[in-house]
Design a protein around this motif. Structure first.
Motif, PDB file in Angstrom:
ATOM      1  N   ARG A  61       8.281 -67.215 -57.907  1.00 30.54           N
ATOM      2  CA  ARG A  61       8.394 -66.334 -59.075  1.00 30.54           C
ATOM      3  C   ARG A  61       9.764 -66.457 -59.748  1.00 30.54           C
ATOM      4  O   ARG A  61       9.861 -66.415 -60.985  1.00 30.54           O
ATOM      5  CB  ARG A  61       8.150 -64.887 -58.656  1.00 30.54           C
ATOM      6  N   TYR A  62      10.811 -66.560 -58.945  1.00 32.84           N
ATOM      7  CA  TYR A  62      12.156 -66.512 -59.510  1.00 32.84           C
ATOM      8  C   TYR A  62      12.789 -67.879 -59.703  1.00 32.84           C
ATOM      9  O   TYR A  62      13.907 -67.968 -60.217  1.00 32.84           O
ATOM     10  CB  TYR A  62      13.052 -65.612 -58.652  1.00 32.84           C
ATOM     11  N   GLY A  63      12.090 -68.928 -59.314  1.00 34.72           N
ATOM     12  CA  GLY A  63      12.555 -70.289 -59.581  1.00 34.72           C
ATOM     13  C   GLY A  63      14.016 -70.505 -59.238  1.00 34.72           C
ATOM     14  O   GLY A  63      14.451 -70.152 -58.154  1.00 34.72           O
ATOM     15  N   GLY A  64      14.746 -71.046 -60.155  1.00 36.50           N
ATOM     16  CA  GLY A  64      16.150 -71.374 -59.920  1.00 36.50           C
ATOM     17  C   GLY A  64      17.102 -70.202 -60.046  1.00 36.50           C
ATOM     18  O   GLY A  64      18.307 -70.355 -59.895  1.00 36.50           O
ATOM     19  N   ARG A  65      16.584 -69.016 -60.310  1.00 43.61           N
ATOM     20  CA  ARG A  65      17.473 -67.859 -60.479  1.00 43.61           C
ATOM     21  C   ARG A  65      17.967 -67.286 -59.156  1.00 43.61           C
ATOM     22  O   ARG A  65      18.962 -66.572 -59.119  1.00 43.61           O
ATOM     23  CB  ARG A  65      16.777 -66.761 -61.292  1.00 43.61           C
ATOM     24  N   VAL A  66      17.258 -67.588 -58.068  1.00 50.23           N
ATOM     25  CA  VAL A  66      17.633 -67.088 -56.746  1.00 50.23           C
ATOM     26  C   VAL A  66      17.455 -68.227 -55.743  1.00 50.23           C
ATOM     27  O   VAL A  66      16.434 -68.904 -55.753  1.00 50.23           O
ATOM     28  CB  VAL A  66      16.744 -65.892 -56.331  1.00 50.23           C
ATOM     29  N   THR A  67      18.436 -68.419 -54.884  1.00 53.25           N
ATOM     30  CA  THR A  67      18.334 -69.490 -53.886  1.00 53.25           C
ATOM     31  C   THR A  67      17.433 -69.066 -52.730  1.00 53.25           C
ATOM     32  O   THR A  67      17.255 -67.872 -52.466  1.00 53.25           O
ATOM     33  CB  THR A  67      19.720 -69.848 -53.316  1.00 53.25           C
ATOM     34  N   GLY A  68      16.913 -70.043 -52.037  1.00 52.90           N
ATOM     35  CA  GLY A  68      16.125 -69.774 -50.842  1.00 52.90           C
ATOM     36  C   GLY A  68      16.930 -69.034 -49.800  1.00 52.90           C
ATOM     37  O   GLY A  68      16.413 -68.150 -49.106  1.00 52.90           O
ATOM     38  N   ASP A  69      18.217 -69.376 -49.675  1.00 51.65           N
ATOM     39  CA  ASP A  69      19.081 -68.686 -48.711  1.00 51.65           C
ATOM     40  C   ASP A  69      19.237 -67.214 -49.056  1.00 51.65           C
ATOM     41  O   ASP A  69      19.228 -66.356 -48.170  1.00 51.65           O
ATOM     42  CB  ASP A  69      20.460 -69.350 -48.643  1.00 51.65           C
ATOM     43  N   ALA A  70      19.367 -66.904 -50.341  1.00 53.49           N
ATOM     44  CA  ALA A  70      19.501 -65.501 -50.752  1.00 53.49           C
ATOM     45  C   ALA A  70      18.227 -64.727 -50.429  1.00 53.49           C
ATOM     46  O   ALA A  70      18.282 -63.584 -49.952  1.00 53.49           O
ATOM     47  CB  ALA A  70      19.818 -65.414 -52.243  1.00 53.49           C
ATOM     48  N   VAL A  71      17.084 -65.364 -50.648  1.00 56.17           N
ATOM     49  CA  VAL A  71      15.797 -64.721 -50.346  1.00 56.17           C
ATOM     50  C   VAL A  71      15.671 -64.492 -48.846  1.00 56.17           C
ATOM     51  O   VAL A  71      15.304 -63.405 -48.401  1.00 56.17           O
ATOM     52  CB  VAL A  71      14.620 -65.565 -50.888  1.00 56.17           C
ATOM     53  N   ARG A  72      15.979 -65.511 -48.048  1.00 58.97           N
ATOM     54  CA  ARG A  72      15.874 -65.364 -46.586  1.00 58.97           C
ATOM     55  C   ARG A  72      16.826 -64.287 -46.071  1.00 58.97           C
ATOM     56  O   ARG A  72      16.440 -63.461 -45.240  1.00 58.97           O
ATOM     57  CB  ARG A  72      16.140 -66.708 -45.898  1.00 58.97           C
TER      58      ARG A  72
END
Length: 114
Positions: A61-72
């Motif tokens: 949903r957020y594509g390049g606006r949020v990193t995978g690390d930030a989500v995790r």
């Protein structure tokens, strides 16, 4: 003797409220739409959805606006510091913890350790 208490239905703590607050903070910190709180609460399904599925949905949903690390990081730590014991359950829970501690002192330690 350790006491393990499990709250599988939001009765001891209001896990959903803590997660909702964490979601709102996460969205604000990343400049994402505040209305997405409802979407993310639905995707997360009160903790029943697998974290990997929630992470994948957020990254999609957020594509390049949020990193995978930030989500995790958010999914691992996001709501933990916001969880509080529901007021009506505080006293009974304290009694259970104290009782478990008392039982440990009576029967938990081997004779040589007493």
């Amino acid at each position: 003797m350790p006491l393990l208490m499990l709250d599988l239905d939001n009765t001891l703590v209001d896990r959903d409220a803590a997660f909702r607050e964490a979601v709102a903070d996460f969205l604000a910190a990343h400049g994402l739409p505040p209305d997405d709180v409802t979407w993310l609460m639905s995707v997360e399904a009160s903790g029943y959805a697998p974290r990997q599925a929630v992470a994948a949905a957020m990254i999609e949903r957020y594509g390049g606006r949020v990193t995978g690390d930030a989500v995790r990081t958010f999914l691992v730590r996001g709501a933990a510091d916001r969880v509080t014991l529901a007021e009506p359950t505080f006293r009974p829970t304290r009694i259970a913890v104290d009782a478990a501690s008392a039982i440990h002192h009576v029967i938990g330690a081997p004779e040589t350790a007493r």
